[in-house]
Design a protein around this motif. Structure first.
Motif, PDB file in Angstrom:
ATOM      1  N   THR A 131       1.504  -7.446  -0.703  1.00  0.00           N
ATOM      2  CA  THR A 131       0.820  -7.652   0.581  1.00  0.00           C
ATOM      3  C   THR A 131       1.202  -6.575   1.589  1.00  0.00           C
ATOM      4  O   THR A 131       0.364  -6.133   2.374  1.00  0.00           O
ATOM      5  CB  THR A 131       1.102  -9.055   1.165  1.00  0.00           C
ATOM      6  OG1 THR A 131       2.515  -9.240   1.331  1.00  0.00           O
ATOM      7  CG2 THR A 131       0.528 -10.141   0.281  1.00  0.00           C
ATOM      8  N   VAL A 132       2.458  -6.133   1.551  1.00  0.00           N
ATOM      9  CA  VAL A 132       2.887  -5.056   2.451  1.00  0.00           C
ATOM     10  C   VAL A 132       2.163  -3.761   2.105  1.00  0.00           C
ATOM     11  O   VAL A 132       1.692  -3.040   2.987  1.00  0.00           O
ATOM     12  CB  VAL A 132       4.422  -4.888   2.407  1.00  0.00           C
ATOM     13  CG1 VAL A 132       4.862  -3.607   3.091  1.00  0.00           C
ATOM     14  CG2 VAL A 132       5.105  -6.088   3.054  1.00  0.00           C
ATOM     15  N   GLU A 133       2.039  -3.471   0.821  1.00  0.00           N
ATOM     16  CA  GLU A 133       1.341  -2.254   0.396  1.00  0.00           C
ATOM     17  C   GLU A 133      -0.138  -2.300   0.770  1.00  0.00           C
ATOM     18  O   GLU A 133      -0.718  -1.293   1.190  1.00  0.00           O
ATOM     19  CB  GLU A 133       1.509  -2.043  -1.107  1.00  0.00           C
ATOM     20  CG  GLU A 133       1.041  -0.693  -1.589  1.00  0.00           C
ATOM     21  CD  GLU A 133       1.761   0.473  -0.934  1.00  0.00           C
ATOM     22  OE1 GLU A 133       1.092   1.493  -0.650  1.00  0.00           O
ATOM     23  OE2 GLU A 133       2.975   0.381  -0.686  1.00  0.00           O
ATOM     24  N   GLN A 134      -0.753  -3.465   0.628  1.00  0.00           N
ATOM     25  CA  GLN A 134      -2.156  -3.608   1.035  1.00  0.00           C
ATOM     26  C   GLN A 134      -2.306  -3.367   2.536  1.00  0.00           C
ATOM     27  O   GLN A 134      -3.267  -2.719   2.971  1.00  0.00           O
ATOM     28  CB  GLN A 134      -2.669  -4.992   0.666  1.00  0.00           C
ATOM     29  CG  GLN A 134      -2.870  -5.177  -0.817  1.00  0.00           C
ATOM     30  CD  GLN A 134      -3.177  -6.621  -1.197  1.00  0.00           C
ATOM     31  OE1 GLN A 134      -2.865  -7.550  -0.463  1.00  0.00           O
ATOM     32  NE2 GLN A 134      -3.788  -6.796  -2.355  1.00  0.00           N
ATOM     33  N   ALA A 135      -1.381  -3.865   3.323  1.00  0.00           N
ATOM     34  CA  ALA A 135      -1.428  -3.655   4.769  1.00  0.00           C
ATOM     35  C   ALA A 135      -1.248  -2.174   5.105  1.00  0.00           C
ATOM     36  O   ALA A 135      -1.945  -1.642   5.975  1.00  0.00           O
ATOM     37  CB  ALA A 135      -0.361  -4.496   5.462  1.00  0.00           C
ATOM     38  N   ARG A 136      -0.345  -1.506   4.412  1.00  0.00           N
ATOM     39  CA  ARG A 136      -0.158  -0.059   4.638  1.00  0.00           C
ATOM     40  C   ARG A 136      -1.449   0.708   4.344  1.00  0.00           C
ATOM     41  O   ARG A 136      -1.829   1.614   5.082  1.00  0.00           O
ATOM     42  CB  ARG A 136       0.951   0.484   3.748  1.00  0.00           C
ATOM     43  CG  ARG A 136       2.324   0.184   4.229  1.00  0.00           C
ATOM     44  CD  ARG A 136       3.333   0.960   3.392  1.00  0.00           C
ATOM     45  NE  ARG A 136       4.634   0.370   3.504  1.00  0.00           N
ATOM     46  CZ  ARG A 136       5.476   0.203   2.496  1.00  0.00           C
ATOM     47  NH1 ARG A 136       5.144   0.571   1.281  1.00  0.00           N
ATOM     48  NH2 ARG A 136       6.650  -0.332   2.693  1.00  0.00           N
ATOM     49  N   HIS A 137      -2.098   0.347   3.249  1.00  0.00           N
ATOM     50  CA  HIS A 137      -3.350   1.013   2.881  1.00  0.00           C
ATOM     51  C   HIS A 137      -4.417   0.771   3.966  1.00  0.00           C
ATOM     52  O   HIS A 137      -5.151   1.690   4.341  1.00  0.00           O
ATOM     53  CB  HIS A 137      -3.832   0.518   1.514  1.00  0.00           C
ATOM     54  CG  HIS A 137      -5.117   1.130   1.092  1.00  0.00           C
ATOM     55  ND1 HIS A 137      -5.234   2.442   0.682  1.00  0.00           N
ATOM     56  CD2 HIS A 137      -6.368   0.619   1.039  1.00  0.00           C
ATOM     57  CE1 HIS A 137      -6.487   2.703   0.398  1.00  0.00           C
ATOM     58  NE2 HIS A 137      -7.204   1.610   0.599  1.00  0.00           N
ATOM     59  N   SER A 138      -4.490  -0.446   4.464  1.00  0.00           N
ATOM     60  CA  SER A 138      -5.448  -0.762   5.533  1.00  0.00           C
ATOM     61  C   SER A 138      -5.153   0.052   6.789  1.00  0.00           C
ATOM     62  O   SER A 138      -6.068   0.508   7.467  1.00  0.00           O
ATOM     63  CB  SER A 138      -5.408  -2.260   5.860  1.00  0.00           C
ATOM     64  OG  SER A 138      -5.934  -3.012   4.802  1.00  0.00           O
ATOM     65  N   ILE A 139      -3.874   0.231   7.084  1.00  0.00           N
ATOM     66  CA  ILE A 139      -3.480   1.026   8.253  1.00  0.00           C
ATOM     67  C   ILE A 139      -3.949   2.471   8.089  1.00  0.00           C
ATOM     68  O   ILE A 139      -4.498   3.066   9.016  1.00  0.00           O
ATOM     69  CB  ILE A 139      -1.965   0.943   8.491  1.00  0.00           C
ATOM     70  CG1 ILE A 139      -1.611  -0.444   9.042  1.00  0.00           C
ATOM     71  CG2 ILE A 139      -1.486   2.043   9.441  1.00  0.00           C
ATOM     72  CD1 ILE A 139      -0.125  -0.746   9.098  1.00  0.00           C
ATOM     73  N   LEU A 175       3.957  -5.139  11.042  1.00  0.00           N
ATOM     74  CA  LEU A 175       4.175  -4.860   9.625  1.00  0.00           C
ATOM     75  C   LEU A 175       5.606  -4.387   9.385  1.00  0.00           C
ATOM     76  O   LEU A 175       6.216  -4.770   8.393  1.00  0.00           O
ATOM     77  CB  LEU A 175       3.171  -3.833   9.095  1.00  0.00           C
ATOM     78  CG  LEU A 175       3.322  -3.494   7.615  1.00  0.00           C
ATOM     79  CD1 LEU A 175       3.123  -4.736   6.741  1.00  0.00           C
ATOM     80  CD2 LEU A 175       2.358  -2.405   7.208  1.00  0.00           C
ATOM     81  N   GLN A 176       6.128  -3.581  10.284  1.00  0.00           N
ATOM     82  CA  GLN A 176       7.528  -3.132  10.134  1.00  0.00           C
ATOM     83  C   GLN A 176       8.468  -4.328  10.126  1.00  0.00           C
ATOM     84  O   GLN A 176       9.418  -4.369   9.337  1.00  0.00           O
ATOM     85  CB  GLN A 176       7.900  -2.167  11.259  1.00  0.00           C
ATOM     86  CG  GLN A 176       7.291  -0.805  11.111  1.00  0.00           C
ATOM     87  CD  GLN A 176       7.655   0.130  12.251  1.00  0.00           C
ATOM     88  OE1 GLN A 176       8.075  -0.305  13.315  1.00  0.00           O
ATOM     89  NE2 GLN A 176       7.502   1.420  12.033  1.00  0.00           N
TER      90      GLN A 176
END
Length: 89
Positions: free
Chosen positions: A39-47, A80-81
């Motif tokens: 989920t963190v990686e998906q959020a990074r990609h969205s960012i 996210l951080q």
């Protein structure tokens, strides 16, 4: 049968940036409620996607909505951080 675009909002660079930032918010919320590496990686990609959309819209004459989107994106990046820190601890 003709196919009609069901979107009420035209897909101009500003609306694309706003939509991307909304996707970031959803992804970050997911990462906060279910903090996993995925989920963190998906959020990074969205960012990354939202940052590109904002950059693409930077020369738009409508700077106020773009600025609001950028501010919202920054808040979500901070959230996210925090989620990442919770994942690591």
């Amino acid at each position: 049968m003709p196919r009609y675009d069901s979107s009420l909002q035209s897909q101009n660079p500003i609306s694309q940036a706003q939509n991307s930032v909304e996707s970031v918010h959803n992804a970050v919320t997911q990462a906060q409620s279910h903090p996993t590496q995925v989920t963190v990686e998906q959020a990074r990609h969205s960012i990354e996607h939202a940052e590109a959309a904002i950059a693409q819209a930077a020369d738009s004459e409508y700077q106020e909505p773009l600025q609001q989107a950028a501010e919202s994106l920054e808040q979500d990046k901070q959230a996210l951080q925090e989620a990442e820190q919770n994942l690591q601890s």
